[in-house]
Design a protein around this motif. Sequence first.
Motif, PDB file in Angstrom:
ATOM      1  N   UNK A  53       0.854  -1.184   0.000  1.00  0.00           N
ATOM      2  CA  UNK A  53       0.000   0.000   0.000  1.00  0.00           C
ATOM      3  C   UNK A  53       0.889   1.233   0.000  1.00  0.00           C
ATOM      4  N   UNK A  54       0.540   2.200  -0.821  1.00  0.00           N
ATOM      5  CA  UNK A  54       1.287   3.464  -0.806  1.00  0.00           C
ATOM      6  C   UNK A  54       0.884   4.230   0.452  1.00  0.00           C
ATOM      7  N   UNK A  55       1.852   4.948   1.002  1.00  0.00           N
ATOM      8  CA  UNK A  55       1.545   5.698   2.225  1.00  0.00           C
ATOM      9  C   UNK A  55       0.472   6.754   1.963  1.00  0.00           C
ATOM     10  N   UNK A  56       0.496   7.313   0.767  1.00  0.00           N
ATOM     11  CA  UNK A  56      -0.527   8.321   0.441  1.00  0.00           C
ATOM     12  C   UNK A  56      -1.933   7.700   0.470  1.00  0.00           C
ATOM     13  N   UNK A  97       1.838  -3.842   3.693  1.00  0.00           N
ATOM     14  CA  UNK A  97       3.253  -3.746   3.345  1.00  0.00           C
ATOM     15  C   UNK A  97       3.497  -2.348   2.797  1.00  0.00           C
ATOM     16  N   UNK A  98       4.524  -1.693   3.314  1.00  0.00           N
ATOM     17  CA  UNK A  98       4.854  -0.352   2.816  1.00  0.00           C
ATOM     18  C   UNK A  98       6.322  -0.318   2.388  1.00  0.00           C
ATOM     19  N   UNK A 128      11.356   4.941  10.756  1.00  0.00           N
ATOM     20  CA  UNK A 128      10.371   5.844  10.162  1.00  0.00           C
ATOM     21  C   UNK A 128      10.581   5.801   8.654  1.00  0.00           C
ATOM     22  N   UNK A 129       9.526   5.479   7.939  1.00  0.00           N
ATOM     23  CA  UNK A 129       9.634   5.374   6.479  1.00  0.00           C
ATOM     24  C   UNK A 129       9.011   6.586   5.801  1.00  0.00           C
ATOM     25  N   UNK A 130       9.696   7.060   4.770  1.00  0.00           N
ATOM     26  CA  UNK A 130       9.167   8.180   3.984  1.00  0.00           C
ATOM     27  C   UNK A 130       8.027   7.694   3.107  1.00  0.00           C
ATOM     28  N   UNK A 131       7.087   8.576   2.866  1.00  0.00           N
ATOM     29  CA  UNK A 131       5.972   8.237   1.998  1.00  0.00           C
ATOM     30  C   UNK A 131       6.327   8.426   0.538  1.00  0.00           C
TER      31      UNK A 131
END
Lengths: 157, 198
Positions: A39-42, A57-58, A74-77
Amino acid sequence: MRLSVLLCTSFVFATVLALPAVGGEATTYGEGLTGSETVKLSELRADPDAYLGKTVRVEGLVLDVCPKRGCWIELAGDEEFQSIRVKVEDGVIVFPPEAKGRKAIAEGLFTKRELTEEQAVAWQKHQAEERGLEFDPSSVDGPLTIYMIMGTGAIIH
Amino acid sequence: MMPSVPRPPRRRRSRSWRRLLVAIHRDVGYSVAALTIVYAVSGIAVNHMHDWNPNYKLARESRRFDPVETSGRDTIVAALVERLDLPGPPVNSFRRSPEKIELFYDGWSISADAASGTAIVERPRERLLLRDFNFLHLNHAKGIWTWLADVYALALLALAVSGVVILRGPQGLAGRGKWFLLGGALVPLVILLFLRYL
């Protein structure tokens, strides 16, 4: 004497055999990836309720790593100004600080935490302390909702 | 009818049994001494994980620069590379907010606030030896090391059991040894009782 030699040889042998697992391009943490939906963070941000309680899953750039225990990344979007924390069980998965700036794929349960203003102050204070930064309680302007992934596994490239 | 073999006297049997026990205790002890130091040192280090990072030192350096007008990411990155005298463009970068930006180099990173002109350079360094000790102790090697760690645990078990019964007389288990054994066992029992069951 024979017993000592046997034990020493075994330990040395095991260490040598274990070495290839240490290096390599990508490192797997925890259970790795089990094939959940990416899934996209957006998309998560746009409709978080649709994903609450689901394993997702990101993918993204590792922006930060828990400086003390390595217990979160911390993951960037996929868009600017968006990020998400992937929290893992303390000591079970330990992310190294050199993961910062690398690409990661993580899986886990998408969760939501609603903090009162008091809890939000305590949370932000803890974050600042972990980084050795000063904290100004007035910087917290009310209750806080945090979306987080309770991570079960990850791959960092 | 086979002639009966006379059994050695009880005292002699006991002596040969103790000799074997001493040999096991001594040789196993030598064999696991190094790894016991590794596990003990790492154990102390990871017990205090809440207070420090037992694997890495994070060197942080605060820097100041002339504020950069917030615009596109590439423009801000180029300005920061110049104003902070960085060694070329970063491997990766990301904007957390219009003015906050992260620059990632190989093994180190910079968090900058373009509007206020402040930046923190962070360089993680592995702690000498401790990182390796923790790697083994926390079984990050996995695979065959798991089995070797099991063998080590069994060796410790053998040391504990042989250590308890190895001495005879007033220094042994029948003498003062039993009180030390009891005291050592009571400590975890009391902790369990008060911190878990009461």
